[in-house]
Design an enzyme around this catalytic site. Structure first.
Site, PDB file in Angstrom:
ATOM      1  N   LYS A   1       0.860  -1.143   0.111  1.00 62.46           N
ATOM      2  CA  LYS A   1       0.022   0.115   0.012  1.00 62.46           C
ATOM      3  C   LYS A   1       0.917   1.123   0.100  1.00 62.46           C
ATOM      4  CE  LYS A   1      -4.423  -0.037   0.832  1.00 62.46           C
ATOM      5  NZ  LYS A   1      -5.397   0.064  -0.288  1.00 62.46           N
TER       6      LYS A   1
ATOM      7  N   THR B   1      -3.686  -5.385   0.907  1.00 59.78           N
ATOM      8  CA  THR B   1      -2.714  -3.977   0.969  1.00 59.78           C
ATOM      9  C   THR B   1      -3.576  -3.339   1.996  1.00 59.78           C
ATOM     10  OG1 THR B   1      -4.105  -3.163  -0.855  1.00 59.78           O
ATOM     11  CG2 THR B   1      -2.073  -4.250  -1.277  1.00 59.78           C
TER      12      THR B   1
ATOM     13  N   ARG C   1      29.553  33.984  -9.959  1.00 58.49           N
ATOM     14  CA  ARG C   1      28.097  33.757 -10.495  1.00 58.49           C
ATOM     15  C   ARG C   1      27.281  33.338  -9.445  1.00 58.49           C
ATOM     16  NH1 ARG C   1      27.624  27.634 -13.072  1.00 58.49           N
ATOM     17  NH2 ARG C   1      28.630  26.451 -11.190  1.00 58.49           N
TER      18      ARG C   1
ATOM     19  N   GLN D   1      29.763  19.882  -9.164  1.00 51.90           N
ATOM     20  CA  GLN D   1      30.269  18.847  -8.731  1.00 51.90           C
ATOM     21  C   GLN D   1      31.194  19.095  -7.557  1.00 51.90           C
ATOM     22  OE1 GLN D   1      29.750  20.011 -12.004  1.00 51.90           O
ATOM     23  NE2 GLN D   1      29.494  18.237 -13.377  1.00 51.90           N
TER      24      GLN D   1
ATOM     25  N   HIS E   1      19.411  27.991 -12.343  1.00 50.30           N
ATOM     26  CA  HIS E   1      20.010  28.899 -13.190  1.00 50.30           C
ATOM     27  C   HIS E   1      19.480  30.090 -12.916  1.00 50.30           C
ATOM     28  CE1 HIS E   1      22.363  25.985 -15.371  1.00 50.30           C
ATOM     29  NE2 HIS E   1      21.269  25.361 -15.918  1.00 50.30           N
TER      30      HIS E   1
END
Length: 297
Positions: free
Chosen positions: A13, A58, A175, A218, A246
């Site tokens: 479930k 379930t 940035r 990264q 972005h």
């Protein structure tokens, strides 16, 4: 007739929403989970013969979630462990399963006299997650969070990448770096104060994101993972799925205005998607506990 055999299978479930109010004093507490229960075991007769003698309904799984909540929830990891141990202990043919939860945070409303005893507002930017996998005698816990949106307004750049005739992105050493973090980490122990560890891992992820100059998302993920793995030997692996949020500098020159990284356009798509796993040296790089977890993590 083609001879077929039954491969991997599970059932249960999904998304049982359970809210538990602790009201043993005038100051109430609230716990709010979305729980999924899935069983694995000997269910071949149901698939091939229509024989349901091994099929724990379930609906029974749903009811068990609510009944167990009556005794309290605690950490989502501990609650899922209780469920998993119940189903594998109660039914001989259930040899394992997967139990997962999302936990939603509620904060006390600030009233005229401070924090209110029994009025709450949904709080926090992220959703806490947990998965318990049981396979015979092996139990593995994967904790995590999703939708933890973070941003640093400087000390981030992106330079030195290869360029070809389709490359238009200009290099920059200053940035905005922003992402919505989904992180999951795998424990090598089950006897932990999961609430305490979760709070510290969250703290370390935020500290790792903000600590140093970022040469790319990264690079920042490695900083975040390193902070967690160094502080918590009970964690063998941490995985990330992080979409770039972005922010592009708006060209204000048509209006006779300069824009030294002050006004940005926040684009929701398309977006870069950076995913990575980091492991303690010697840890299993393909642990089976990740089976059934959608996406990278």
């Amino acid at each position: 007739m083609t001879n077929i055999i039954l491969g991997k299978n599970q059932y249960g479930k999904a998304e049982n929403r359970v809210v538990r109010i602790t009201r043993d004093s005038p100051r109430h507490e609230i716990e709010d989970l979305n729980v999924t229960s899935q069983l694995r075991g000997d269910f071949a007769s149901a698939h091939f013969d229509g024989n349901n003698e091994h099929v724990v309904a379930t609906d029974t799984q749903k009811n068990t979630v609510y009944a167990f909540a009556k005794d309290g929830i605690g950490s989502p990891e501990d609650f899922l462990l209780r469920l998993g141990r119940h189903f594998t202990g109660e039914f001989d043919w259930v040899t394992g399963g997967r139990w997962e939860a999302e936990q939603y945070t509620w904060l006390r409303i600030e009233g005229d006299n401070g924090e209110h005893d029994h009025s709450f507002v949904r709080g926090g930017t992220e959703t806490r997650t947990a998965v318990v996998q049981i396979d015979g005698d092996d139990t593995t816990i994967i904790a995590g969070l999703q939708d933890l949106t973070v941003l640093k307004s400087t000390q981030s750049g992106f330079v030195g990448y290869p360029r070809d005739k389709y490359t238009t992105l200009p290099e920059t050493e200053d940035r905005i770096l922003a992402t919505s973090v989904t992180a999951k980490w795998r424990y090598n122990r089950n006897d932990l104060d999961f609430n305490e560890v979760y709070a510290d891992v969250r703290r370390l992820l935020l500290a790792g994101f903000s600590r140093n100059y970022s040469y790319a998302l990264q690079h920042t993920l490695k900083e975040m993972a390193e902070a967690v793995l160094e502080a918590h030997p009970e964690i063998d692996e941490i995985r990330f799925s992080t979409p770039n949020k972005h922010h592009f500098v708006v060209d204000l020159s048509p209006f006779g205005l300069e824009n030294p990284n002050e006004v940005f356009f926040a684009a929701d798509r398309p977006y870069g998607l950076i995913e990575a796993s980091f492991l303690r040296d010697g840890a299993d790089a393909d642990h089976r506990s990740w089976d059934g977890i959608a996406g990278f993590c």
